[in-house]
Design an enzyme around this catalytic site. Structure first.
Site, PDB file in Angstrom:
ATOM      1  N   ARG A 195      -1.738 -14.305   4.326  1.00 35.91           N
ATOM      2  CA  ARG A 195      -2.483 -13.671   5.417  1.00 35.91           C
ATOM      3  C   ARG A 195      -1.708 -13.810   6.738  1.00 35.91           C
ATOM      4  O   ARG A 195      -1.704 -12.901   7.569  1.00 35.91           O
ATOM      5  CB  ARG A 195      -3.886 -14.286   5.556  1.00 35.91           C
ATOM      6  CG  ARG A 195      -4.825 -14.066   4.380  1.00 35.91           C
ATOM      7  CD  ARG A 195      -5.311 -12.648   4.167  1.00 35.91           C
ATOM      8  NE  ARG A 195      -5.875 -12.015   5.329  1.00 35.91           N
ATOM      9  CZ  ARG A 195      -6.616 -10.902   5.293  1.00 35.91           C
ATOM     10  NH1 ARG A 195      -6.891 -10.305   4.142  1.00 35.91           N
ATOM     11  NH2 ARG A 195      -7.075 -10.357   6.386  1.00 35.91           N
TER      12      ARG A 195
ATOM     13  N   TYR B  10     -12.239  -1.930  -3.696  1.00 38.03           N
ATOM     14  CA  TYR B  10     -12.744  -2.163  -2.337  1.00 38.03           C
ATOM     15  C   TYR B  10     -14.276  -2.077  -2.284  1.00 38.03           C
ATOM     16  O   TYR B  10     -14.838  -1.799  -1.219  1.00 38.03           O
ATOM     17  CB  TYR B  10     -12.127  -1.157  -1.368  1.00 38.03           C
ATOM     18  CG  TYR B  10     -10.781  -1.576  -0.804  1.00 38.03           C
ATOM     19  CD1 TYR B  10     -10.643  -2.775  -0.085  1.00 38.03           C
ATOM     20  CD2 TYR B  10      -9.639  -0.785  -0.967  1.00 38.03           C
ATOM     21  CE1 TYR B  10      -9.417  -3.156   0.450  1.00 38.03           C
ATOM     22  CE2 TYR B  10      -8.411  -1.167  -0.428  1.00 38.03           C
ATOM     23  CZ  TYR B  10      -8.312  -2.349   0.268  1.00 38.03           C
ATOM     24  OH  TYR B  10      -7.103  -2.729   0.815  1.00 38.03           O
TER      25      TYR B  10
ATOM     26  N   LYS C 117       0.827  -1.210   0.000  1.00 29.47           N
ATOM     27  CA  LYS C 117       0.000   0.000   0.000  1.00 29.47           C
ATOM     28  C   LYS C 117       0.868   1.270   0.000  1.00 29.47           C
ATOM     29  O   LYS C 117       2.084   1.198   0.231  1.00 29.47           O
ATOM     30  CB  LYS C 117      -0.926  -0.038   1.224  1.00 29.47           C
ATOM     31  CG  LYS C 117      -1.936  -1.202   1.168  1.00 29.47           C
ATOM     32  CD  LYS C 117      -2.909  -1.155   2.342  1.00 29.47           C
ATOM     33  CE  LYS C 117      -3.927  -2.285   2.263  1.00 29.47           C
ATOM     34  NZ  LYS C 117      -4.955  -2.195   3.341  1.00 29.47           N
TER      35      LYS C 117
ATOM     36  N   PHE D 134     -15.561   3.586   6.999  1.00 32.25           N
ATOM     37  CA  PHE D 134     -14.200   3.984   6.635  1.00 32.25           C
ATOM     38  C   PHE D 134     -13.959   3.977   5.123  1.00 32.25           C
ATOM     39  O   PHE D 134     -12.835   4.209   4.667  1.00 32.25           O
ATOM     40  CB  PHE D 134     -13.166   3.082   7.331  1.00 32.25           C
ATOM     41  CG  PHE D 134     -13.366   1.603   7.091  1.00 32.25           C
ATOM     42  CD1 PHE D 134     -12.952   0.993   5.913  1.00 32.25           C
ATOM     43  CD2 PHE D 134     -13.958   0.810   8.064  1.00 32.25           C
ATOM     44  CE1 PHE D 134     -13.132  -0.362   5.696  1.00 32.25           C
ATOM     45  CE2 PHE D 134     -14.142  -0.561   7.862  1.00 32.25           C
ATOM     46  CZ  PHE D 134     -13.727  -1.146   6.671  1.00 32.25           C
TER      47      PHE D 134
ATOM     48  N   ASN E 124      -2.054   0.119   6.770  1.00 32.78           N
ATOM     49  CA  ASN E 124      -1.515  -1.134   7.304  1.00 32.78           C
ATOM     50  C   ASN E 124      -0.637  -1.889   6.315  1.00 32.78           C
ATOM     51  O   ASN E 124      -0.497  -3.108   6.379  1.00 32.78           O
ATOM     52  CB  ASN E 124      -2.639  -1.999   7.886  1.00 32.78           C
ATOM     53  CG  ASN E 124      -3.698  -2.350   6.851  1.00 32.78           C
ATOM     54  OD1 ASN E 124      -3.547  -2.031   5.685  1.00 32.78           O
ATOM     55  ND2 ASN E 124      -4.747  -3.019   7.286  1.00 32.78           N
TER      56      ASN E 124
ATOM     57  N   GLU F 291      -9.608 -10.342  -7.677  1.00 30.34           N
ATOM     58  CA  GLU F 291      -8.634  -9.268  -7.455  1.00 30.34           C
ATOM     59  C   GLU F 291      -7.456  -9.365  -8.420  1.00 30.34           C
ATOM     60  O   GLU F 291      -6.932  -8.335  -8.870  1.00 30.34           O
ATOM     61  CB  GLU F 291      -8.154  -9.301  -6.002  1.00 30.34           C
ATOM     62  CG  GLU F 291      -9.260  -8.894  -5.025  1.00 30.34           C
ATOM     63  CD  GLU F 291      -8.849  -8.993  -3.571  1.00 30.34           C
ATOM     64  OE1 GLU F 291      -9.668  -8.618  -2.709  1.00 30.34           O
ATOM     65  OE2 GLU F 291      -7.712  -9.426  -3.266  1.00 30.34           O
TER      66      GLU F 291
ATOM     67  N   THR G 220      -5.522  -7.285  10.547  1.00 22.36           N
ATOM     68  CA  THR G 220      -5.829  -5.991   9.921  1.00 22.36           C
ATOM     69  C   THR G 220      -5.348  -4.815  10.772  1.00 22.36           C
ATOM     70  O   THR G 220      -4.712  -3.881  10.272  1.00 22.36           O
ATOM     71  CB  THR G 220      -7.361  -5.858   9.715  1.00 22.36           C
ATOM     72  OG1 THR G 220      -7.817  -7.010   9.003  1.00 22.36           O
ATOM     73  CG2 THR G 220      -7.712  -4.601   8.955  1.00 22.36           C
TER      74      THR G 220
ATOM     75  N   ARG H 250       2.420  -6.425   9.393  1.00 16.75           N
ATOM     76  CA  ARG H 250       1.627  -5.346   9.981  1.00 16.75           C
ATOM     77  C   ARG H 250       2.075  -4.998  11.395  1.00 16.75           C
ATOM     78  O   ARG H 250       2.076  -3.828  11.779  1.00 16.75           O
ATOM     79  CB  ARG H 250       0.146  -5.708   9.911  1.00 16.75           C
ATOM     80  CG  ARG H 250      -0.424  -5.513   8.492  1.00 16.75           C
ATOM     81  CD  ARG H 250      -1.745  -6.164   8.304  1.00 16.75           C
ATOM     82  NE  ARG H 250      -2.451  -5.687   7.110  1.00 16.75           N
ATOM     83  CZ  ARG H 250      -3.608  -6.193   6.686  1.00 16.75           C
ATOM     84  NH1 ARG H 250      -4.178  -7.179   7.353  1.00 16.75           N
ATOM     85  NH2 ARG H 250      -4.187  -5.722   5.598  1.00 16.75           N
TER      86      ARG H 250
ATOM     87  N   HIS I 243      -1.992  -5.443   1.439  1.00 19.32           N
ATOM     88  CA  HIS I 243      -3.287  -6.094   1.205  1.00 19.32           C
ATOM     89  C   HIS I 243      -3.026  -7.529   0.785  1.00 19.32           C
ATOM     90  O   HIS I 243      -2.046  -7.809   0.102  1.00 19.32           O
ATOM     91  CB  HIS I 243      -4.055  -5.391   0.076  1.00 19.32           C
ATOM     92  CG  HIS I 243      -5.231  -6.200  -0.411  1.00 19.32           C
ATOM     93  ND1 HIS I 243      -6.445  -6.167   0.212  1.00 19.32           N
ATOM     94  CD2 HIS I 243      -5.340  -7.111  -1.423  1.00 19.32           C
ATOM     95  CE1 HIS I 243      -7.273  -7.014  -0.401  1.00 19.32           C
ATOM     96  NE2 HIS I 243      -6.622  -7.598  -1.404  1.00 19.32           N
TER      97      HIS I 243
HETATM   98  P1  DAT Z   1      -7.824  -6.860   5.483  1.00 22.02           P
HETATM   99  O1  DAT Z   1      -7.036  -5.804   4.734  1.00 22.02           O
HETATM  100  O2  DAT Z   1      -7.045  -7.426   6.634  1.00 22.02           O
HETATM  101  O3  DAT Z   1      -8.386  -7.930   4.580  1.00 22.02           O
HETATM  102  P2  DAT Z   1     -10.546  -5.796   5.637  1.00 22.02           P
HETATM  103  O4  DAT Z   1     -10.820  -6.529   4.361  1.00 22.02           O
HETATM  104  O5  DAT Z   1     -11.491  -6.045   6.773  1.00 22.02           O
HETATM  105  O6  DAT Z   1      -9.072  -6.119   6.179  1.00 22.02           O
HETATM  106  O7  DAT Z   1     -10.520  -4.241   5.369  1.00 22.02           O
HETATM  107  C1  DAT Z   1      -9.910  -3.732   4.221  1.00 22.02           C
HETATM  108  C2  DAT Z   1      -9.113  -2.509   4.595  1.00 22.02           C
HETATM  109  O8  DAT Z   1      -9.990  -1.511   5.097  1.00 22.02           O
HETATM  110  C3  DAT Z   1      -8.088  -2.727   5.723  1.00 22.02           C
HETATM  111  O9  DAT Z   1      -6.881  -3.262   5.275  1.00 22.02           O
HETATM  112  C4  DAT Z   1      -7.937  -1.337   6.251  1.00 22.02           C
HETATM  113  C5  DAT Z   1      -9.349  -0.771   6.131  1.00 22.02           C
HETATM  114  N1  DAT Z   1     -10.078  -0.962   7.399  1.00 22.02           N
HETATM  115  C6  DAT Z   1     -10.610  -2.103   7.882  1.00 22.02           C
HETATM  116  N2  DAT Z   1     -11.201  -1.906   9.070  1.00 22.02           N
HETATM  117  C7  DAT Z   1     -11.037  -0.586   9.347  1.00 22.02           C
HETATM  118  C8  DAT Z   1     -11.405   0.262  10.432  1.00 22.02           C
HETATM  119  N3  DAT Z   1     -12.082  -0.202  11.483  1.00 22.02           N
HETATM  120  N4  DAT Z   1     -11.040   1.557  10.376  1.00 22.02           N
HETATM  121  C9  DAT Z   1     -10.368   2.056   9.320  1.00 22.02           C
HETATM  122  N5  DAT Z   1      -9.986   1.320   8.253  1.00 22.02           N
HETATM  123  C10 DAT Z   1     -10.308   0.015   8.283  1.00 22.02           C
HETATM  124 MG    MG Z   2      -9.870  -7.904   3.163  1.00 16.69          MG
END
Ligand code: DAT
Ligand code: MG
Length: 138
Positions: free
Chosen positions: A85, A49, A9, A57, A112, A126, A91, A102, A115
Site C-alpha cells: 500500500r 469489486y 490495472k 463509480f 490508478n 482476493e 487512491t 500512483r 490494486h
Molecule cells: P484502493 O484501490 O486505493 O484500495 P478503494 O478500495 O477505495 O481504493 O477503491 C477501489 C477503486 O475504485 C480505486 O482504486 C479506484 C476506484 N475509485 C475509488 N474512489 C473513486 C472515486 N471517487 N471516483 C472514481 N473511482 C474511484
Molecule cells: Mg481498496
C-alpha cells in the site's frame, strides 16, 4: 510472512509499466509468489469489486477494469500488505506521496495503475479469487 494480491490495472499494462511496477516490488524486497495475465469480464470485475457495488463509480470502475488485460500477482513478504500500500500510494494520485507508483504513473483516481489488498481478510479473499493454492510458489 504475509501475502497480498496485487493487480497491474489495464492502464498500467497498456502503457508498458509491468516491468517498472515489478521492479519496484522486487527492489523493496517483496517476493512474487504467483503471477498471471487475465482479461476480466465485466461480471468478474463486478464480483472482484463487489464491496463497492453501492458506490456511484461502480459501473465505470468495473467497465474500466474489464477494458483490457491485467497482470495479477501474489506478493509475499514481511508486512507485505502495508508495504505494498505504501509503494502504491493513495487512491487518488493527486493525494499520493512522491515516489509512489500512483503519484508517478496514475492517470486519475480511477485509472490508478495498481490494486493492492487492504487487510489480511481481503488479501485472503482476493488471492483465492484468482489463484488456487497449487499456483502459489511459497
Ligand atoms: P484502493 O484501490 O486505493 O484500495 P478503494 O478500495 O477505495 O481504493 O477503491 C477501489 C477503486 O475504485 C480505486 O482504486 C479506484 C476506484 N475509485 C475509488 N474512489 C473513486 C472515486 N471517487 N471516483 C472514481 N473511482 C474511484
Ligand atoms: Mg481498496
Amino acid at each position: 510472512m504475509e501475502r497480498t494480491l496485487s493487480i497491474i490495472k489495464p492502464d498500467g499494462v497498456e502503457r508498458g509499466l509491468v516491468g517498472e511496477v515489478i521492479t519496484r516490488f522486487e527492489k523493496a524486497g517483496i517476493r512474487i509468489a504467483a503471477m498471471k495475465m487475465r482479461h476480466l469480464t465485466k461480471k468478474e470485475a463486478e464480483a472482484f469489486y463487489a464491496v463497492h457495488r453501492e458506490r456511484p463509480f461502480f459501473d465505470s470502475l468495473t467497465t474500466y477494469m474489464s477494458s483490457g488485460p491485467v497482470v495479477v500477482m501474489v506478493l509475499e513478504g514481511d508486512q507485505v500488505i502495508q508495504k505494498n500500500r505504501e509503494i502504491m500510494g493513495a487512491t487518488n494520485p493527486a493525494d499520493a506521496a512522491p515516489g509512489t507508483i500512483r503519484k508517478d504513473f496514475a492517470l486519475d483516481v480511477e485509472k490508478n495503475t495498481v490494486h493492492g489488498s487492504d487487510a489480511p481478510e481481503t488479501a485472503q479473499k482476493e488471492i483465492a479469487f484468482f489463484f488456487s493454492e497449487l499456483e502459489i510458489c511459497s
